[in-house]
Write a protein that holds these residues in place. Sequence first.
Motif, PDB file in Angstrom:
ATOM      1  N   SER A  43      41.319  49.291  53.611  1.00 39.90           N
ATOM      2  CA  SER A  43      40.001  48.683  53.383  1.00 39.90           C
ATOM      3  C   SER A  43      39.068  48.994  54.535  1.00 39.90           C
ATOM      4  O   SER A  43      37.893  49.304  54.331  1.00 39.90           O
ATOM      5  CB  SER A  43      40.128  47.163  53.247  1.00 39.90           C
ATOM      6  N   ASP A 171      37.769  49.182  46.218  1.00 38.48           N
ATOM      7  CA  ASP A 171      38.869  48.563  46.961  1.00 38.48           C
ATOM      8  C   ASP A 171      39.730  47.746  46.002  1.00 38.48           C
ATOM      9  O   ASP A 171      39.380  46.628  45.652  1.00 38.48           O
ATOM     10  CB  ASP A 171      38.300  47.677  48.080  1.00 38.48           C
ATOM     11  N   GLU A 172      40.817  48.314  45.579  1.00 40.45           N
ATOM     12  CA  GLU A 172      41.715  47.680  44.609  1.00 40.45           C
ATOM     13  C   GLU A 172      40.933  47.061  43.449  1.00 40.45           C
ATOM     14  O   GLU A 172      41.027  45.863  43.200  1.00 40.45           O
ATOM     15  CB  GLU A 172      42.551  46.589  45.295  1.00 40.45           C
TER      16      GLU A 172
HETATM   17 MG   LIG Z   1      42.514  45.906  51.758  1.00 37.37          MG
END
Ligand SMILES: [Mg+2]
Lengths: 250, 285
Positions: A43, A171-172
């Motif tokens: 991240s 991010d995911e």
């Molecule tokens: Mg992360």
Amino acid sequence: MFKVETKNLNLHYGTTHALKGVTMGIKENNVVAMIGPSGCGKSTYLRLFNRMNDLIDNVKIEGEVLFNGKDIYNGNIRVEEIRKKIGMVFQKPNPFPKSIFENVAYGLRVNGVNNKKFIEESVERSLKNAALWDEVKDDLKKSALSISGGQQQRLCIARALAVEPSVILMDEPSSALDPISNAKIEELIYELKKKYTIIIVTHNMQQAARVSDRTAFFYLGELIEYNDTKEIFTNPKNERTQNYITGRFG
Amino acid sequence: MSPFERHSLEQRVKDLVFQAVAIIGLLFAVSILVLLLVNVFKDGFSRLDWSFITSYPSRKAENAGIIPGLAGTLLLVLLTAIISIPIGIGAAIYLEEYGRKNWLGRLVEINIANLAGVPSIVYGLLGLGLFVRWMQLDRSLLAGALTMGLLVMPVIIISTREAIKAVPSGIREASWAVGATKWQTIWHHLLPIAFPSILTGIILAISRAIGETAPLITIGALTYVTFLPDSVQSPFTVLPIQIFNWVSRPQEAFHENAAAGIIVLLLFTLFLNSMAIILRNRFSK
Ligand SMILES: [Mg+2]
Ligand SMILES: Nc1ncnc2c1ncn2[C@@H]1O[C@H](COP(=O)(O)OP(=O)(O)OP(=O)(O)O)[C@@H](O)[C@H]1O
């Protein structure tokens, strides 16, 4: 030339050395998946490109982050310009507590667009590109909080698309979603890659293998291996990569 | 009895005991309040009429009224709000969104928390030195409002900060990520979302200002006023001071006036609070 790249990048959060000399380039219209165990800096790395780390106190960044060959941490560049060109979708859907329409239009409004017709067309186009238009076209005035989590995440993608970025950071993006919404997001990434450069963080190996052209494996803040996705998953060069993708640690 | 059952029985007993204690505490507080109200209404209700509201104080208890105090309280609260709300909210925004969270920031934070707990008489002394003497505002409405503004500002700052802090960070990030500036993010998202809670803080702060007497007496607000304030430089009195003045007289009739004044003050506070609650509910849906 790379669309975005970092050169010898080091990042410290106070005393935590979160990224260690990361050099990596991403070509235009590629999808790059970032994998690695929790806390390895995925991240943090992603947030370098839209300068989201700037907003945290005590962050120290050394090295270069280039977008179209230009250093985006150069003092002459307006952060807001960068964020417009490099959009982001977060792990948890985070729509504004406003109408569906206003969520998508917001990016345009803050960037000075107030032509009503232009905004309407852009909202429609973005929702179509985010594969959400058919589900919401009759209630654009409804609160964004009243639609499902999967729909909210596609709304967030539409919101990112509306300001016409050329790079999208994810991010995911589907980790909080059910399998069907997840599949929809993956399909969407497949479509989006024709027009955008995408960097996606994921903990799901199958997802990385399915959607990405290249894969980067991070471990403890270092870029361990970066290669074509096929290569990484069939023939990893590094033992740690192999262990990670086969599920032996992480 | 199994250990699990014994444990659950114990927990239930504890639960019941706690409930009982809580209810007794509540009853105690409520009955004292009721007693107070009954007492006040019994003494003062007969004095309450239109002429009591619209008359000036007088040496004769039956002719005396509260209009200067009521007007003073209204104007003082209004001015205090005008002074303290923008500065308080501005300071909170700065501290929360712009200020660095380093040792200086923490020092400021601790100090503001401390200021919220400083006895009001100290603010009165500060107001006397700073506004009345040094700025030569004299014992004016403006000096009073500035003093009250200082008094309520820490409460406004603290509650506004809490309200802004409670906005999910995802909203900030989403706004920044599409290219909004910090200020746009604050103005379009943080303040609207935090508004109901900010309003609650303001209500609490302003209610405190309505009831405060000590700092105003310290800065020299008058106790016997037979005119209405005509500007912010005008001398003034407020309801609590008027009430205090009547209570301290020996004659029974003035005590009735005081009780009637208290009723008006209570109604005024009640009115302000319910206004604010209505506003808050309207915005928080
Ligand atoms: Mg992360
Ligand atoms: N705001 C912050 N302040 C201090 N340290 C941080 C901050 N954010 C992240 N870190 C630290 O930096 C390192 C990398 O964190 P990062 O969030 O980038 O990991 P990640 O790979 O995204 O993990 P995950 O898969 O769990 O999301 C971790 O050691 C983390 O504790």
